[in-house]
Design a protein around this motif. Structure first.
Motif, short mmCIF file in Angstrom:
data_model
loop_
_atom_site.label_atom_id
_atom_site.label_comp_id
_atom_site.label_asym_id
_atom_site.label_seq_id
_atom_site.Cartn_x
_atom_site.Cartn_y
_atom_site.Cartn_z
N VAL A 51 -5.76 -0.29 -4.62
CA VAL A 51 -4.49 0.42 -4.67
C VAL A 51 -4.66 1.83 -4.12
CG1 VAL A 51 -2.78 1.44 -6.22
CG2 VAL A 51 -3.49 -0.94 -6.55
N ASP A 52 -5.69 2.54 -4.56
CA ASP A 52 -5.95 3.90 -4.10
C ASP A 52 -6.24 3.94 -2.60
OD1 ASP A 52 -5.57 4.82 -6.65
OD2 ASP A 52 -7.71 4.99 -7.14
N PHE A 53 -7.03 2.98 -2.12
CA PHE A 53 -7.36 2.95 -0.69
C PHE A 53 -6.10 2.72 0.15
CE2 PHE A 53 -11.93 1.30 -1.66
CZ PHE A 53 -12.29 2.57 -2.07
N MET A 54 -5.23 1.82 -0.31
CA MET A 54 -3.99 1.56 0.42
C MET A 54 -3.09 2.79 0.44
SD MET A 54 -2.95 -2.32 -0.71
CE MET A 54 -4.14 -3.64 -0.73
N LYS A 55 -3.05 3.52 -0.67
CA LYS A 55 -2.24 4.74 -0.73
C LYS A 55 -2.74 5.77 0.29
CE LYS A 55 -0.85 4.61 -5.63
NZ LYS A 55 -1.02 5.29 -6.95
N VAL A 56 -4.04 5.92 0.37
CA VAL A 56 -4.63 6.88 1.30
C VAL A 56 -4.32 6.50 2.74
CG1 VAL A 56 -6.82 7.77 2.21
CG2 VAL A 56 -6.46 7.62 -0.26
N MET A 57 -4.38 5.23 3.05
CA MET A 57 -4.17 4.78 4.43
C MET A 57 -2.70 4.80 4.84
SD MET A 57 -7.00 1.81 5.10
CE MET A 57 -6.42 1.68 6.77
N GLY A 58 -1.79 4.66 3.89
CA GLY A 58 -0.38 4.77 4.22
C GLY A 58 0.30 3.44 4.52
N PRO A 59 1.62 3.47 4.65
CA PRO A 59 2.41 2.23 4.77
C PRO A 59 2.32 1.52 6.12
CG PRO A 59 3.83 4.16 4.93
CD PRO A 59 2.47 4.67 4.58
N GLU A 60 1.68 2.13 7.11
CA GLU A 60 1.55 1.48 8.42
C GLU A 60 0.31 0.58 8.49
OE1 GLU A 60 3.97 1.73 10.69
OE2 GLU A 60 4.96 2.86 9.12
N THR A 61 -0.32 0.39 7.35
CA THR A 61 -1.58 -0.36 7.30
C THR A 61 -1.35 -1.86 7.30
OG1 THR A 61 -2.55 1.45 6.02
CG2 THR A 61 -3.73 -0.64 5.99
N HIS A 62 -2.26 -2.57 7.92
CA HIS A 62 -2.29 -4.04 7.87
C HIS A 62 -3.60 -4.44 7.19
CE1 HIS A 62 1.18 -4.48 10.58
NE2 HIS A 62 0.70 -3.39 11.14
N VAL A 63 -3.51 -5.14 6.09
CA VAL A 63 -4.67 -5.46 5.27
C VAL A 63 -5.17 -6.88 5.56
CG1 VAL A 63 -5.57 -5.65 2.92
CG2 VAL A 63 -3.85 -3.90 3.47
N ILE A 64 -6.47 -7.02 5.71
CA ILE A 64 -7.10 -8.33 5.88
C ILE A 64 -8.16 -8.47 4.79
CG2 ILE A 64 -8.42 -9.85 7.39
CD1 ILE A 64 -7.33 -8.30 9.78
N ALA A 65 -7.97 -9.40 3.87
CA ALA A 65 -8.92 -9.63 2.78
C ALA A 65 -9.69 -10.92 3.04
CB ALA A 65 -8.19 -9.72 1.44
N VAL A 66 -11.01 -10.83 2.94
CA VAL A 66 -11.87 -11.95 3.28
C VAL A 66 -12.55 -12.52 2.04
CG1 VAL A 66 -13.87 -12.69 4.63
CG2 VAL A 66 -12.30 -10.98 5.57
N CYS A 67 -12.23 -13.78 1.73
CA CYS A 67 -12.89 -14.53 0.67
C CYS A 67 -12.61 -13.99 -0.72
CB CYS A 67 -14.39 -14.62 0.97
SG CYS A 67 -15.29 -15.73 -0.15
N GLN A 68 -13.66 -13.59 -1.45
CA GLN A 68 -13.54 -13.24 -2.87
C GLN A 68 -12.43 -12.26 -3.20
OE1 GLN A 68 -15.32 -9.90 -3.73
NE2 GLN A 68 -13.99 -9.95 -5.51
N PRO A 69 -12.19 -11.19 -2.41
CA PRO A 69 -11.17 -10.21 -2.80
C PRO A 69 -9.73 -10.63 -2.53
CG PRO A 69 -12.16 -9.53 -0.75
CD PRO A 69 -12.92 -10.75 -1.21
N ALA A 70 -9.50 -11.80 -1.96
CA ALA A 70 -8.14 -12.21 -1.63
C ALA A 70 -7.19 -12.16 -2.83
CB ALA A 70 -8.14 -13.60 -0.98
N PRO A 71 -7.53 -12.77 -3.98
CA PRO A 71 -6.60 -12.70 -5.11
C PRO A 71 -6.38 -11.29 -5.63
CG PRO A 71 -8.66 -13.77 -5.76
CD PRO A 71 -8.69 -13.64 -4.28
N LEU A 72 -7.41 -10.47 -5.65
CA LEU A 72 -7.27 -9.11 -6.16
C LEU A 72 -6.52 -8.23 -5.16
CD1 LEU A 72 -10.79 -8.59 -7.80
CD2 LEU A 72 -8.65 -9.37 -8.85
N THR A 73 -6.65 -8.50 -3.88
CA THR A 73 -5.88 -7.77 -2.87
C THR A 73 -4.41 -8.12 -2.97
OG1 THR A 73 -7.83 -7.85 -1.42
CG2 THR A 73 -5.74 -7.18 -0.43
#
Length: 425
Positions: A162-184
């Protein structure tokens, strides 16, 4: 503190094997051995070389090794790795391409914390760098984190995202690989409810266990078969005196590695035997295919005990994400709150870790998201590794992911991306 001894004994065994390998290599490499026509000494030296490297890599964090990238101007541009956010259990880092105009695609790669370092995604980063500004979560080895820094479980992991996404801002595109997918997915839903303006534009989930019971595998069967008490007694140890995290309860990386290797023991045994023969013949190189793979595969990190146990209990056993019952800091995270973030899932047909069906379950949980913002892709013939780093990723999945990013941002799709693939739904 009874587990301190077992942790140190395991490290001592690793250290001893590394020493034995170095000793065998040195002794069998004396010039006088060349007078003996029997190939014994060459084989012994080869065995020593492979053994020393194998056991040394187990406690060494791999370097990213990304020196430069070719830009649209045809020139090589140097790449610097810089820390954007520094936290005790993990950093947000950026791959800064020097002298290149800023790319409009801004991507956050969420790396797994399941035994290996974030460098496991090195080839994924390399494939995205020519077209994107790439950031990644770089999780720290629990053995190096003092006990005074406190705990780190699935809720803390989610809040880090959550904190990392806030820092990067709303123009971000997130790609979660394997284990972190549910938590992302949970972190995105948390933002949707608490701070909607900070939500990313899109979320791509690759081979993650959103619903582990959708298609059971050996991994999910193990999680359901053992009790939490058994895991605590058999899998956890306290970090020994050699490291800064002395006394911290962890799931040791060496134990995790033993589990990884046991799943394909015959294959790994043959790979090491063949490498010894190549080393004896003088055909092995420092960066040959074997060393490139195993230098990364053998480098493992300790996981905090609370993260490991809460992952097994809450994600696999209780299926809190799959049932939309996940709670963070006493607040229910309703995945149905995601209404604007485009979500895409990617699965490999031959994935035996997160089998097809486990990841695509995320789309059913996004009840507030219109169908036009949902997509999925099932890659034929791809295993778990191939869907984010192998040939399937390079040739088929990466173009689809970039196309999905462009379709959900202000970036105009390039001709190359138009021809590279099509959205799957």
């Amino acid at each position: 503190m009874k587990y301190l001894v077992t942790y140190d004994l395991m490290e001592s065994a690793r250290n001893t094997n590394e020493w034995l390998g170095a000793t065998a290599k040195a002794m069998a490499s004396y010039p006088v051995t060349g007078m003996v026509p029997n190939p014994f000494f060459k084989v012994l030296a080869g065995w020593g070389e492979v053994t020393e490297r194998t056991f040394a890599r187990m406690v060494t964090k791999p370097d990213w090794g990304i020196r430069s990238v070719v830009a649209e101007d045809g020139r090589d541009h140097l790449v610097e790795t810089e820390i954007v956010v520094a936290r005790p259990f993990g950093d947000l880092i950026r791959f800064n391409v020097l002298g290149r105009p800023k790319k409009r695609r801004k991507v956050l790669l969420v790396a797994p914390m399941s035994g290996h370092y974030a460098t496991l995604l090195r080839s994924t980063v390399l494939s995205l760098l020519p077209d994107c500004e790439v950031y990644i979560t770089d999780w720290h080895n629990a053995r190096d984190i003092p006990v005074s820094q406190g705990k780190f479980d699935v809720e803390d992991y989610t809040l880090y995202l959550v904190d990392f996404m806030k820092v990067m801002g709303p123009e971000t595109h997130v790609i979660a690989v394997c284990q972190p997918a549910p938590l992302t997915l949970a972190a995105t839903a948390y933002l949707a409810a608490e701070e909607p303006d900070a939500q990313p534009r899109s979320l791509t989930l690759i081979g993650g266990p959103i619903d582990p019971d959708a298609t059971p595998t050996e991994v999910t069967d193990f999680g359901n078969r053992v009790t939490m008490g058994q895991l605590e007694q058999t899998m956890l140890q306290r970090v020994g005196f050699k490291y800064a995290g002395v006394g911290r309860m962890v799931y040791p990386g060496l134990l995790q590695l033993a589990s990884f290797m046991s799943m394909n023991a015959e294959r790994h045994s043959k790979a090491f035997t063949d490498q010894v023969v190549r080393a004896a013949k003088g055909e092995a190189a420092d960066h040959d295919a074997h060393n490139r793979f195993y230098d990364e595969y053998l480098a493992v990190m300790d996981m905090t005990a609370e993260f490991y146990l809460s992952t097994v209990e809450r994600i696999f056993k209780n299926r809190e994400i799959a049932k939309n019952e996940f709670v963070v800091n006493g607040v229910h995270v309703d995945i149905g709150k995601i209404t604007t973030v485009a979500v895409k899932t990617v699965e490999g047909m031959d994935d035996d870790i997160s089998a097809p069906g486990q990841c695509v379950a995320a789309l059913d949980l996004c009840t507030g998201l219109p169908q036009s913002k949902k997509a999925s892709h099932l890659e034929p013939g791809a295993g778990h590794y191939g869907i984010f780093a192998g040939r399937s990723w390079r040739n088929n999945i990466r173009p689809l992911v970039l196309e999905f990013i462009d379709a959900n941002s202000d970036v105009a799709p390039t001709a190359a991306n138009k021809n590279a693939g099509r959205a799957a739904s």
